[in-house]
Scaffold this motif. Structure first.
Motif, mmCIF file in Angstrom:
data_model
loop_
_atom_site.group_PDB
_atom_site.id
_atom_site.type_symbol
_atom_site.label_atom_id
_atom_site.label_comp_id
_atom_site.label_asym_id
_atom_site.label_seq_id
_atom_site.Cartn_x
_atom_site.Cartn_y
_atom_site.Cartn_z
ATOM 1 N N SER A 9 65.047 9.780 8.389
ATOM 2 C CA SER A 9 66.067 9.203 9.262
ATOM 3 C C SER A 9 65.635 7.809 9.671
ATOM 4 N N GLU A 10 66.615 6.978 9.953
ATOM 5 C CA GLU A 10 66.321 5.641 10.467
ATOM 6 C C GLU A 10 66.507 5.592 11.982
ATOM 7 N N ASP A 11 67.008 6.679 12.548
ATOM 8 C CA ASP A 11 67.250 6.753 13.991
ATOM 9 C C ASP A 11 65.943 7.108 14.701
ATOM 10 N N PHE A 12 65.422 6.156 15.466
ATOM 11 C CA PHE A 12 64.146 6.351 16.155
ATOM 12 C C PHE A 12 64.184 7.536 17.112
ATOM 13 N N GLU A 13 65.304 7.748 17.807
ATOM 14 C CA GLU A 13 65.412 8.857 18.763
ATOM 15 C C GLU A 13 65.324 10.214 18.067
ATOM 16 N N ILE A 14 65.941 10.343 16.914
ATOM 17 C CA ILE A 14 65.876 11.605 16.164
ATOM 18 C C ILE A 14 64.452 11.836 15.665
ATOM 19 N N ILE A 15 63.818 10.786 15.153
ATOM 20 C CA ILE A 15 62.437 10.913 14.684
ATOM 21 C C ILE A 15 61.530 11.331 15.834
ATOM 22 N N ARG A 16 61.679 10.675 16.971
ATOM 23 C CA ARG A 16 60.849 10.991 18.142
ATOM 24 C C ARG A 16 61.108 12.418 18.617
ATOM 25 N N PHE A 17 62.378 12.825 18.657
ATOM 26 C CA PHE A 17 62.736 14.177 19.087
ATOM 27 C C PHE A 17 62.081 15.227 18.197
ATOM 28 N N ILE A 18 62.183 15.040 16.878
ATOM 29 C CA ILE A 18 61.629 16.017 15.946
ATOM 30 C C ILE A 18 60.110 16.059 16.044
ATOM 31 N N LYS A 19 59.481 14.897 16.088
ATOM 32 C CA LYS A 19 58.016 14.875 16.149
ATOM 33 C C LYS A 19 57.484 15.461 17.455
ATOM 34 N N THR A 20 58.097 15.143 18.581
ATOM 35 C CA THR A 20 57.608 15.698 19.843
ATOM 36 C C THR A 20 57.910 17.192 19.954
ATOM 37 N N VAL A 75 68.947 15.578 8.445
ATOM 38 C CA VAL A 75 67.713 14.879 8.093
ATOM 39 C C VAL A 75 66.761 15.872 7.446
ATOM 40 N N ASN A 76 65.956 15.371 6.552
ATOM 41 C CA ASN A 76 64.970 16.199 5.894
ATOM 42 C C ASN A 76 63.626 16.001 6.592
ATOM 43 N N VAL A 77 63.001 17.096 7.000
ATOM 44 C CA VAL A 77 61.723 17.035 7.705
ATOM 45 C C VAL A 77 60.646 17.633 6.809
ATOM 46 N N GLU A 78 59.584 16.870 6.587
ATOM 47 C CA GLU A 78 58.456 17.354 5.806
ATOM 48 C C GLU A 78 57.258 17.521 6.727
ATOM 49 N N PHE A 79 56.588 18.673 6.599
ATOM 50 C CA PHE A 79 55.438 18.938 7.459
ATOM 51 C C PHE A 79 54.418 19.798 6.738
ATOM 52 N N LYS A 80 53.216 19.794 7.276
ATOM 53 C CA LYS A 80 52.128 20.647 6.791
ATOM 54 C C LYS A 80 51.679 21.542 7.934
ATOM 55 N N LEU A 81 50.991 22.602 7.584
ATOM 56 C CA LEU A 81 50.388 23.491 8.571
ATOM 57 C C LEU A 81 48.880 23.431 8.406
ATOM 58 N N ASN A 82 48.152 23.379 9.516
ATOM 59 C CA ASN A 82 46.694 23.402 9.413
ATOM 60 C C ASN A 82 46.200 24.853 9.384
ATOM 61 N N GLU A 83 44.890 25.042 9.420
ATOM 62 C CA GLU A 83 44.331 26.398 9.315
ATOM 63 C C GLU A 83 44.692 27.291 10.496
#
Length: 117
Positions: free
Chosen positions: A74-85, A55-63
Motif C-alpha cells: 500500500s502507498e497509504d501510510f496510515e494503513i501501513i502503520r495500522f497493519i504494522k502496529t 492490500v497484500n501483507v507479507e510476514f514471517k514468524l519467529n521461533e
C-alpha cells in the motif's frame, strides 16, 4: 474415427483438469486458522477508510510464533502503520511455524457507507 477423437479429447480434458486440481491443492488447516487469527488481531471493523481497498501483507514468524511484518502493499501510510502496529510482535498459535517461510495474505478494508440527510 471422429467419435474416437472426440472420446480421446474428452478423456484428455478430464485427466488434465484432475491434474490441475491436485497440483493447486487446498490451504492447510493451519493457514486457515492463521488467517482467522490475523483478522482478529487487525480488528478492521474499527478502522475507517474512504474507499474499499485490498492490500497484500507479507510476514514471517519467529521461533516463538511472533509476527514480523515484512511488507504491506500500500502507498497509504496510515494503513501501513495500522497493519504494522496491529501485527508486529503479536503471537499466533499454530503448531508448526517455519521461520524461513514468508506468509502472504490479502487484507480487505471496506469503506463504511454514511447516510446523508
Amino acid at each position: 474415427m471422429k467419435t474416437i477423437k472426440t472420446l480421446l479429447f474428452g478423456i484428455l480434458i478430464t485427466f488434465s483438469s484432475q491434474i490441475f486440481a491436485n497440483t493447486m491443492g487446498t490451504l492447510p488447516k493451519d493457514s486457515l486458522t492463521l488467517q482467522e487469527q490475523v483478522k482478529k488481531l487487525l480488528n478492521i471493523d474499527e478502522t475507517s477508510v474512504y474507499q474499499d481497498i485490498v492490500v497484500n501483507v507479507e510476514f514471517k514468524l519467529n521461533e516463538h510464533n511472533e509476527i514480523t511484518v515484512m511488507s504491506v502493499d500500500s502507498e497509504d501510510f496510515e494503513i501501513i502503520r495500522f497493519i504494522k502496529t496491529s501485527l508486529n510482535k503479536k503471537t499466533l498459535s499454530i503448531d508448526k511455524a517455519s521461520t524461513s517461510k514468508l506468509y502472504s495474505i490479502p487484507v480487505k478494508f471496506i469503506a463504511h457507507k454514511t447516510k446523508h440527510s
